[in-house]
Design a protein around this motif. Structure first.
Motif, PDB file in Angstrom:
ATOM      1  N   PRO A 114       0.824  -1.213   0.000  1.00 32.87           N
ATOM      2  CA  PRO A 114       0.000   0.000   0.000  1.00 32.87           C
ATOM      3  C   PRO A 114       0.859   1.265   0.000  1.00 32.87           C
ATOM      4  O   PRO A 114       1.930   1.288   0.623  1.00 32.87           O
ATOM      5  N   LEU A 121       0.212   4.009   1.448  1.00 40.61           N
ATOM      6  CA  LEU A 121       0.262   4.591   2.787  1.00 40.61           C
ATOM      7  C   LEU A 121       1.454   4.037   3.557  1.00 40.61           C
ATOM      8  O   LEU A 121       2.165   4.765   4.261  1.00 40.61           O
ATOM      9  N   LEU A 122       1.696   2.726   3.398  1.00 40.95           N
ATOM     10  CA  LEU A 122       2.823   2.093   4.089  1.00 40.95           C
ATOM     11  C   LEU A 122       4.149   2.641   3.568  1.00 40.95           C
ATOM     12  O   LEU A 122       5.064   2.947   4.341  1.00 40.95           O
ATOM     13  N   TRP A 143       4.641   6.163   4.952  1.00 33.86           N
ATOM     14  CA  TRP A 143       5.024   6.187   6.360  1.00 33.86           C
ATOM     15  C   TRP A 143       6.429   5.627   6.552  1.00 33.86           C
ATOM     16  O   TRP A 143       7.172   6.081   7.404  1.00 33.86           O
ATOM     17  N   LEU A 172     -10.290   7.823   0.283  1.00 32.77           N
ATOM     18  CA  LEU A 172     -10.157   8.356   1.636  1.00 32.77           C
ATOM     19  C   LEU A 172     -11.355   9.243   1.986  1.00 32.77           C
ATOM     20  O   LEU A 172     -11.915   9.159   3.082  1.00 32.77           O
ATOM     21  N   LYS A 220      -4.902  -3.541  -0.801  1.00 29.30           N
ATOM     22  CA  LYS A 220      -4.120  -2.338  -0.492  1.00 29.30           C
ATOM     23  C   LYS A 220      -4.993  -1.223   0.077  1.00 29.30           C
ATOM     24  O   LYS A 220      -4.522  -0.433   0.881  1.00 29.30           O
ATOM     25  N   ALA A 254      -5.526  -0.571   3.875  1.00 22.85           N
ATOM     26  CA  ALA A 254      -4.597   0.282   4.628  1.00 22.85           C
ATOM     27  C   ALA A 254      -5.233   1.634   4.928  1.00 22.85           C
ATOM     28  O   ALA A 254      -4.900   2.268   5.933  1.00 22.85           O
ATOM     29  N   LEU A 255      -6.161   2.084   4.063  1.00 19.04           N
ATOM     30  CA  LEU A 255      -6.770   3.399   4.272  1.00 19.04           C
ATOM     31  C   LEU A 255      -7.596   3.438   5.543  1.00 19.04           C
ATOM     32  O   LEU A 255      -7.806   4.496   6.132  1.00 19.04           O
ATOM     33  N   ALA A 274      -6.740   2.547   8.289  1.00 21.26           N
ATOM     34  CA  ALA A 274      -5.888   2.966   9.404  1.00 21.26           C
ATOM     35  C   ALA A 274      -6.217   4.401   9.790  1.00 21.26           C
ATOM     36  O   ALA A 274      -6.098   4.785  10.952  1.00 21.26           O
ATOM     37  N   ILE A 275      -6.652   5.207   8.799  1.00 19.04           N
ATOM     38  CA  ILE A 275      -6.858   6.627   9.056  1.00 19.04           C
ATOM     39  C   ILE A 275      -8.112   6.873   9.885  1.00 19.04           C
ATOM     40  O   ILE A 275      -8.175   7.831  10.646  1.00 19.04           O
ATOM     41  N   THR A 328      -1.621  -1.896   8.667  1.00 22.78           N
ATOM     42  CA  THR A 328      -0.811  -0.676   8.611  1.00 22.78           C
ATOM     43  C   THR A 328      -0.847   0.085   9.935  1.00 22.78           C
ATOM     44  O   THR A 328       0.174   0.587  10.408  1.00 22.78           O
ATOM     45  N   ARG A 385       2.181   0.850  12.549  1.00 30.31           N
ATOM     46  CA  ARG A 385       2.590   2.183  12.955  1.00 30.31           C
ATOM     47  C   ARG A 385       2.657   2.281  14.478  1.00 30.31           C
ATOM     48  O   ARG A 385       3.560   2.919  15.030  1.00 30.31           O
TER      49      ARG A 385
END
Lengths: 254, 247
Positions: A88, A90-91, A94, B78, B179, B182-183, B185-186, B193, B197
């Motif tokens: 991804p 985003l990964l 970051w 998003l 993939k 992962a969004l 996560a926000i 993801t 973090r």
């Protein structure tokens, strides 16, 4: 688009919806935040253009290496594209921002260098991550585009005694780009849709501005609606722009 | 193994037991896969209905579907996630309260599946529409001439015949689904993801964890790529000559 009766009805319904949104939702915050919104849109567009251009320039050697290069070049290019396309964004973002960002301050010579004022900010990491991502996806597109140019054209150019770089510049690259143009248009829209991720590493694009409005005023829906409209408008401009580019070149390909 | 641990002490942080964070990462991966599977499945359902609606529906339905696919494909995921996640939860609760029911807490898993499913549905509509159009008209006409009702026609002829054409597009969609998790996560959902973090933030071993998560995502991608390749070969088992001709 033909104007059938039901379409007129749909358009009227949409207009009514817009009027209802304008009248009954809260827009009083808009004048106060207008400069910030303009700045946010500018930054989103700036990031999109810079990363798409840089990413495309990187994608040309990546595609060329995979389409025609020796395996020493083709294998790393292929691995790069696979890794970028398999994780991804985003990964990746970051990893670069937090990873490199925590690594750099440990080295005094980096802290002392002239680049340090930039490396302390967030946007270089955003630009780097988005550029690499675009290059990874476009490298794959360009590989197909380079392969799809008929061999006869290249052989003819070689027979005319053109040096290899001239063949690339005059024959191979223009035709490959022309074939890839419709895909590139779609990929650029996807890149636009990836830009709001940079808000997560404190770059203030239009998405971050909308987030700030929501935090300051506790208004939930209106900033999100504005955001959706802004992205749809930019997408519209991109689609029209690429359509114009496609029509400008002669469509006939041997 | 020991020597490797000595050379890179931060690898110990990836251990599965509590001093290490490997367990959290794997739990995040399972969450991600669950959401991706749910969203992909929901997307397939929406996409199949949408494709049939676009091909055989009335003019109003067709225009509405065109608006749906255009808007979803133009607005960033998003933003859609935020709109659907907050707004829909809010609307559902307002409706429940006004009818005299208690408020419900929409779980992150369900919300994530719903949001990504709606997004996937828009792309799946286009993929499946193209695939259905690629089925030779003669086959559909023959089935109609045999007197097959529409649902049986779809089940026996159109859907199996189009699967081979749809597979590359669907494989792509599945990768996008994995993939896009992962969004989430926000909005604070504990998928891979976000877990990564958090682990990286509390141990300061950013590279170790982000690279480990990257390896997990990549493994998922490569395994599903191989799997989809097999499914595509299976789906094309009937049309050998055409499969060859299309490469």
């Amino acid at each position: 688009m033909r104007l059938y009766p039901h379409r007129i009805l749909l358009i009227l319904l949409a207009a009514a919806l817009v009027v209802w949104c304008a009248v009954s939702l809260r827009w009083d915050w808009l004048p106060k935040y207008l400069p910030l919104i303009a700045e946010g849109i500018w930054r989103t567009v700036w990031i999109l253009v810079v990363t798409a251009v840089l990413g495309f320039l990187l994608a040309i050697p990546l595609g060329l290496a995979q389409a025609a290069g020796p395996w020493v070049l083709a294998a790393p290019a292929r691995a790069f594209c696979t890794v970028i396309r398999g994780t991804p964004l985003l990964l990746q973002l970051w990893l670069l921002y937090y990873g490199l960002g925590s690594l750099f301050p440990q080295y005094p010579w980096i802290r002392g260098s002239e680049l340090w004022p930039y490396l302390r900010q967030a946007w270089p990491y955003a630009v780097l991550a988005l550029t690499l991502s675009f290059a990874g996806y476009e490298g794959e597109v360009m590989r197909g585009a380079f392969r799809s140019v008929p061999r006869g054209q290249l052989e003819a150019a070689k027979a005319m005694g053109m040096p290899r770089l001239t063949i690339l510049r005059r024959i191979w690259l223009p035709q490959a780009i022309q074939r890839a143009l419709p895909t590139l248009g779609g990929e650029t829209v996807l890149q636009l849709k990836a830009t709001p991720l940079v808000a997560t590493i404190t770059v203030v694009d239009i998405y971050a501005v909308a987030g700030r409005v929501r935090q300051d005023t506790f208004i939930v829906y209106e900033p999100l609606l504005l955001l959706a409209v802004v992205y749809m408008l930019i997408t519209g401009v991109l689609v029209l722009g690429f359509r114009w580019l496609e029509q400008r070149r002669p469509a006939k390909v041997a | 193994m020991e020597a490797l641990l000595e050379a890179f002490p931060s690898l110990g942080l990836l251990a599965l037991e509590p001093p290490g964070w490997g367990g959290n990462l794997l739990r995040g991966l399972v969450n991600s896969i669950q959401i991706a599977l749910g969203a992909f499945g929901l997307g397939l359902v929406i996409g199949t209905l949408g494709a049939y609606g676009k091909l055989y529906g009335g003019p109003v339905l067709r225009d509405l579907l065109a608006i749906y696919t255009t808007v979803v494909r133009a607005v960033p995921e998003l933003v859609l996630i935020l709109i659907l996640y907050y707004a829909v939860t809010d609307l559902v609760n307002q409706a429940l309260v006004s009818f005299g029911y208690a408020r419900v807490q929409v779980s992150g898993l369900m919300a994530g599946i719903a949001v990504l499913g709606v997004v996937q549905g828009a792309y799946a509509t286009e993929v499946l529409r193209g695939a259905i159009l690629a089925v030779p008209v003669g086959q559909v006409e023959a089935a109609r001439a045999m007197g097959m009702p529409p649902v049986m026609l779809a089940r026996r002829i159109t859907l199996p015949a189009m699967l081979g054409f749809a597979m590359p597009g669907l494989a792509n969609l599945w990768l996008i689904a994995t993939k896009d998790t992962a969004l989430l996560a926000i909005v604070g959902f504990g998928e891979l993801t976000l877990e990564t973090r958090q682990a990286a933030g509390s141990t300061k071993a950013y590279f170790t964890f982000f690279l480990a998560a990257g390896a997990l995502y990549l493994t998922l991608t490569l395994v599903s790529g191989w799997l989809f390749g097999r499914i595509e070969r299976w789906a094309r088992r009937g049309d050998r000559e055409m499969g060859r001709a299309r490469g």
